[in-house]
Design an enzyme around this catalytic site. Sequence first.
Site, PDB file in Angstrom:
ATOM      1  N   ALA A   1       0.857  -1.185   0.000  1.00 25.27           N
ATOM      2  CA  ALA A   1       0.000   0.000   0.000  1.00 25.27           C
ATOM      3  C   ALA A   1       0.892   1.233   0.000  1.00 25.27           C
ATOM      4  O   ALA A   1       2.119   1.141   0.132  1.00 25.27           O
ATOM      5  CB  ALA A   1      -0.914   0.003   1.221  1.00 25.27           C
ATOM      6  N   LYS A   2       0.285   2.385  -0.144  1.00 25.97           N
ATOM      7  CA  LYS A   2       1.005   3.655  -0.038  1.00 25.97           C
ATOM      8  C   LYS A   2      -0.023   4.760   0.172  1.00 25.97           C
ATOM      9  O   LYS A   2      -1.150   4.688  -0.323  1.00 25.97           O
ATOM     10  CB  LYS A   2       1.832   3.954  -1.285  1.00 25.97           C
ATOM     11  CG  LYS A   2       2.708   5.191  -1.184  1.00 25.97           C
ATOM     12  CD  LYS A   2       3.834   5.032  -0.171  1.00 25.97           C
ATOM     13  CE  LYS A   2       4.936   4.130  -0.678  1.00 25.97           C
ATOM     14  NZ  LYS A   2       6.115   4.104   0.222  1.00 25.97           N
TER      15      LYS A   2
END
Length: 416
Positions: free
Chosen positions: A104-105
């Site tokens: 994720a980011k």
Amino acid sequence: MSDGGPFENLRTMMDRAHEYTDVPQNVFVRMKHPERTLRVGVPLLRDDGSEEIVEGFRCQFDSTRGPYKGGIRYHPDVTVEEVIAMAGLMSLKTALVDLQYGGAKGGVVVDPKELSRDEIKRVTRRYTEGIRRMIGPEMDIPAPDMNTGPREMAWVMDTYSMYEGYPVPEVVTGKPLELGGTPGRIEATGRGVAIITREFVEHVQGSLEDTTVAIQGFGNVGSWTAKILEEFGATVVAVSDVTGAIYDPDGLDVEAVFEHADAGGMLDSYDAEEEISNDELLRLDVDVLIPAAIADVITDDVAEDLRAEIVVEAANGPTTPAADRVLRERNIPLIPDILANSGGVIVSYLEWVQNTQEYAWTLEEVNEDLERRIVKGFDDVIRRADELGTPDFRVAAYAIAIQRIGTAHAYRGLFP
């Protein structure tokens, strides 16, 4: 080969590696698309009482192998495409070093240099509230990234915990030690880059002693990389920040430069043997070049002039696909970002494990585990490159990650 945006570049590199795996095409197509991306409007209350709305994003790219994992960055140039690409890279990174995580980011379009401490705190809490329904210790565990650190992670943890009604330290990593953080996390990414550099130099040359190194970028990652490489016996001859670069062919006093930067000083105010530009640093005649700042700094033009013997990517995506091709044609080996800068997520994983077990390890134990895991990742890439005959180490690294994620997809199947 032309270069597109960061997400297009990621897909281009994944396509190159896919042919060295046995992942079915229908599974691979799914692997190239994020599972979900959230865009939130973040109200920012300024100290003078005025309000504005800044944009924030959170991309959850792949959770096949475990909870989503990825940092939160604050920067005025953050885009949703960049966040998606970085989430995809994190999915590959966690698979490459064999952590039971996905990728994720997150990001907020804001310049923290123009905000007060209280304004940053308010942005962090409102952003956390905006993504709160997406995160959790068994769902998505954020971490620090560009322009964020333990302070911001403490605010994320506190905001999430207030909604739960009890402390949830395992919802985020990179926290202060007093809130369940782990020793060694701040320097973990730089330590990992230094270890990978040492391993690769020893693999091709036999010894790191007297190896000359230039590091583009002297933030948290670049500064710790320089400090630890010097401890390993390398000679750091050049470093840079946004104000320019400093150079000494006989070797910089890394400890003095580190202390100058740690006190808030910029390199243009450091009394150096010689000042050069960032562009000149990239073209120095050194054994190892380490881009440790932003994406896409090694373009095909830079790659044509590059005189380093080895490139180690400490930043995310610092080399464009066209530059990759040039370096390959020039037989300049490159260790890709998803391996070189994986030290941060490895130690984040160790912090999360300790929080979930309500147990703490020593700095020595953390560093030993980091070294064991990242060296194994390095050995896997070198071995796979040899076994598959890949054109470069990036393809080998991507192939390992794609195979692991693809195999997990195959076991889990498609729901419903």
